[in-house]
Design a protein around this motif. Structure first.
Motif, mmCIF file in Angstrom:
data_model
loop_
_atom_site.group_PDB
_atom_site.id
_atom_site.type_symbol
_atom_site.label_atom_id
_atom_site.label_comp_id
_atom_site.label_asym_id
_atom_site.label_seq_id
_atom_site.Cartn_x
_atom_site.Cartn_y
_atom_site.Cartn_z
ATOM 1 N N UNK A 54 -43.337 27.304 -95.114
ATOM 2 C CA UNK A 54 -42.493 27.639 -93.958
ATOM 3 C C UNK A 54 -41.019 27.798 -94.343
ATOM 4 N N UNK A 55 -40.273 28.450 -93.465
ATOM 5 C CA UNK A 55 -38.848 28.637 -93.679
ATOM 6 C C UNK A 55 -38.134 27.286 -93.685
ATOM 7 N N UNK A 56 -37.178 27.132 -94.623
ATOM 8 C CA UNK A 56 -36.494 25.849 -94.782
ATOM 9 C C UNK A 56 -35.004 26.035 -94.984
ATOM 10 N N UNK A 57 -34.253 24.978 -94.725
ATOM 11 C CA UNK A 57 -32.846 24.933 -95.094
ATOM 12 C C UNK A 57 -32.774 24.541 -96.565
ATOM 13 N N UNK A 58 -32.082 25.344 -97.385
ATOM 14 C CA UNK A 58 -31.988 25.053 -98.807
ATOM 15 C C UNK A 58 -30.530 24.910 -99.225
ATOM 16 N N UNK A 59 -30.326 24.222 -100.324
ATOM 17 C CA UNK A 59 -29.019 24.123 -100.975
ATOM 18 C C UNK A 59 -29.115 24.802 -102.329
ATOM 19 N N UNK A 60 -28.004 25.389 -102.792
ATOM 20 C CA UNK A 60 -28.006 26.109 -104.060
ATOM 21 C C UNK A 60 -26.846 25.640 -104.923
ATOM 22 N N UNK A 61 -27.055 25.699 -106.228
ATOM 23 C CA UNK A 61 -26.017 25.287 -107.166
ATOM 24 C C UNK A 61 -26.179 26.070 -108.459
ATOM 25 N N UNK A 62 -25.066 26.570 -109.007
ATOM 26 C CA UNK A 62 -25.062 27.213 -110.320
ATOM 27 C C UNK A 62 -24.456 26.237 -111.305
ATOM 28 N N UNK A 63 -25.227 25.904 -112.336
ATOM 29 C CA UNK A 63 -24.866 24.805 -113.222
ATOM 30 C C UNK A 63 -24.047 25.266 -114.419
ATOM 31 N N UNK A 64 -22.773 24.895 -114.454
ATOM 32 C CA UNK A 64 -21.903 24.987 -115.618
ATOM 33 C C UNK A 64 -21.973 26.287 -116.398
ATOM 34 N N UNK A 65 -21.655 26.195 -117.719
ATOM 35 C CA UNK A 65 -21.595 27.402 -118.554
ATOM 36 C C UNK A 65 -22.947 28.063 -118.771
ATOM 37 N N UNK A 66 -24.042 27.320 -118.602
ATOM 38 C CA UNK A 66 -25.369 27.906 -118.789
ATOM 39 C C UNK A 66 -25.710 28.890 -117.685
ATOM 40 N N UNK A 67 -25.109 28.706 -116.512
ATOM 41 C CA UNK A 67 -25.410 29.591 -115.388
ATOM 42 C C UNK A 67 -26.751 29.340 -114.747
ATOM 43 N N UNK A 68 -27.430 28.242 -115.095
ATOM 44 C CA UNK A 68 -28.726 27.926 -114.482
ATOM 45 C C UNK A 68 -28.553 27.776 -112.975
ATOM 46 N N UNK A 69 -29.458 28.378 -112.218
ATOM 47 C CA UNK A 69 -29.347 28.403 -110.761
ATOM 48 C C UNK A 69 -30.415 27.501 -110.153
ATOM 49 N N UNK A 70 -29.980 26.506 -109.400
ATOM 50 C CA UNK A 70 -30.884 25.521 -108.816
ATOM 51 C C UNK A 70 -30.983 25.706 -107.308
ATOM 52 N N UNK A 71 -32.191 25.498 -106.783
ATOM 53 C CA UNK A 71 -32.470 25.542 -105.351
ATOM 54 C C UNK A 71 -33.126 24.224 -104.987
ATOM 55 N N UNK A 72 -32.682 23.603 -103.911
ATOM 56 C CA UNK A 72 -33.314 22.346 -103.490
ATOM 57 C C UNK A 72 -33.559 22.361 -101.989
ATOM 58 N N UNK A 73 -34.644 21.672 -101.589
ATOM 59 C CA UNK A 73 -35.008 21.670 -100.176
ATOM 60 C C UNK A 73 -35.942 20.499 -99.900
ATOM 61 N N UNK A 74 -35.896 20.019 -98.654
ATOM 62 C CA UNK A 74 -36.833 19.002 -98.185
ATOM 63 C C UNK A 74 -38.040 19.707 -97.574
ATOM 64 N N UNK A 75 -39.240 19.305 -98.005
ATOM 65 C CA UNK A 75 -40.469 19.972 -97.575
ATOM 66 C C UNK A 75 -41.375 18.958 -96.889
ATOM 67 N N UNK A 76 -41.841 19.319 -95.697
ATOM 68 C CA UNK A 76 -42.736 18.448 -94.930
ATOM 69 C C UNK A 76 -44.168 18.596 -95.431
ATOM 70 N N UNK A 77 -45.035 17.639 -95.137
ATOM 71 C CA UNK A 77 -46.438 17.731 -95.546
ATOM 72 C C UNK A 77 -47.111 19.010 -95.022
#
Length: 295
Positions: A54-77
């Motif tokens: 299902x559609x969720x509220x997510x947070x995003x972050x680009x990590x330092x010089x590596x440029x790694x892109x992270x996505x995080x979210x709370x997911x219900x059962x």
């Protein structure tokens, strides 16, 4: 994107379509952290779309010089699906790197000094004696790292199920079997034992044979630039769509969750776009502050 053809083996940029689908059965409330989006340095993300069901509220972050892109979210059962699609353009192909010298430790940038040190999965200190006996007589530079890559390919059997998520470079060296992440860890450990900075790279690539999966390779710092090496020889390394770069695999997992969940399926894939279908690349997108939004 400005592309300078001088010094490249090919003057043609290449465009690829990425499609990654992950499906989970979530048993308890979980917090997920995903690393599936193509990085925006060293390659051009022309367009992309992330869909969660299902559609969720997510947070995003680009990590330092590596440029790694992270996505995080709370997911219900319940059932949870993620789909990431992108069009990514790679620059012209660089020459192999043959003839590049090693960089003296004194000239290694501060950002990369830590890539000479042993890590959890790459115990270069424990492998130092064996490494020096095996490779110290080889010509320093690209030829020595290529010798490392070739030795791993010739002596380590690619065997699915032969290792676990806790297997290290030492384990693989002793048992002589592993998968792509193990091949990369061993290459990194050998390089670091010889004072060559090395790091772990994971991404999308088209496998001519076998089931679709993420692919892991290693990268060595030679003559002031990073050069990719793939000891598995399973896929064209110059067509790797980079997703993450780190000290070892623990820095770049494609998914981490906190709670009780079970993966049902995964299907990361990449497909080349025919050259005649290419259009002018879009301008690089600025990094905007997007702390939370719905997908």
């Amino acid at each position: 994107m400005s592309v300078h053809p001088e010094g490249y083996a090919s003057e043609t940029s290449r465009r690829f379509l990425v499609d990654c689908a992950l499906k989970y059965e979530v048993q308890t409330p979980c917090h997920f952290v995903f690393q599936v989006e193509a990085v925006e340095s060293g390659q051009l993300v022309v367009d992309e779309a992330l869909t969660l069901n299902p559609s969720l509220i997510v947070q995003r972050h680009t990590h330092g010089p590596s440029g790694n892109r992270l996505i995080r979210a709370d997911v219900a059962p319940g059932l949870f699906e993620l789909n990431y699609r992108a069009t990514v353009e790679l620059p012209p192909v660089l020459p192999s790197g043959s003839g590049l010298p090693e960089s003296p430790v004194s000239s290694i940038p501060f950002d990369y000094i830590h890539l000479l040190s042993p890590t959890r999965y790459c115990e270069s200190d424990l492998l130092a004696s064996a490494t020096k006996k095996m490779f110290s007589q080889d010509a320093p530079g690209w030829e020595r790292v290529e010798g490392i890559r070739q030795w791993i390919h010739d002596n380590i059997e690619y065997s699915v199920g032969s290792t676990t998520t806790t297997s290290t470079a030492c384990d693989v060296f002793l048992q002589r079997a592993g998968v792509c992440r193990d091949f990369a860890h061993l290459g990194i450990a050998f390089c670091r034992a010889l004072n060559i900075p090395a790091r772990f790279v994971v991404g999308y690539v088209n496998f001519p044979e076998g089931a679709p999966d993420f692919h892991a390779v290693f990268e060595a710092w030679l003559s002031h630039r990073w050069v990719l090496f793939d000891a598995t020889e399973m896929a064209p390394i110059d067509e790797l769509i980079r997703v993450g770069t780190g000290r070892d695999a623990k820095d770049v997992p494609f998914a981490t969750f906190f709670g009780d969940a079970r993966m049902l399926s995964m299907s990361p894939s990449v497909q080349a776009v025919a050259p005649h279908a290419l259009t002018a690349p879009a301008a690089p997108r600025p990094h905007l502050a997007r702390p939370a939004y719905a997908v």
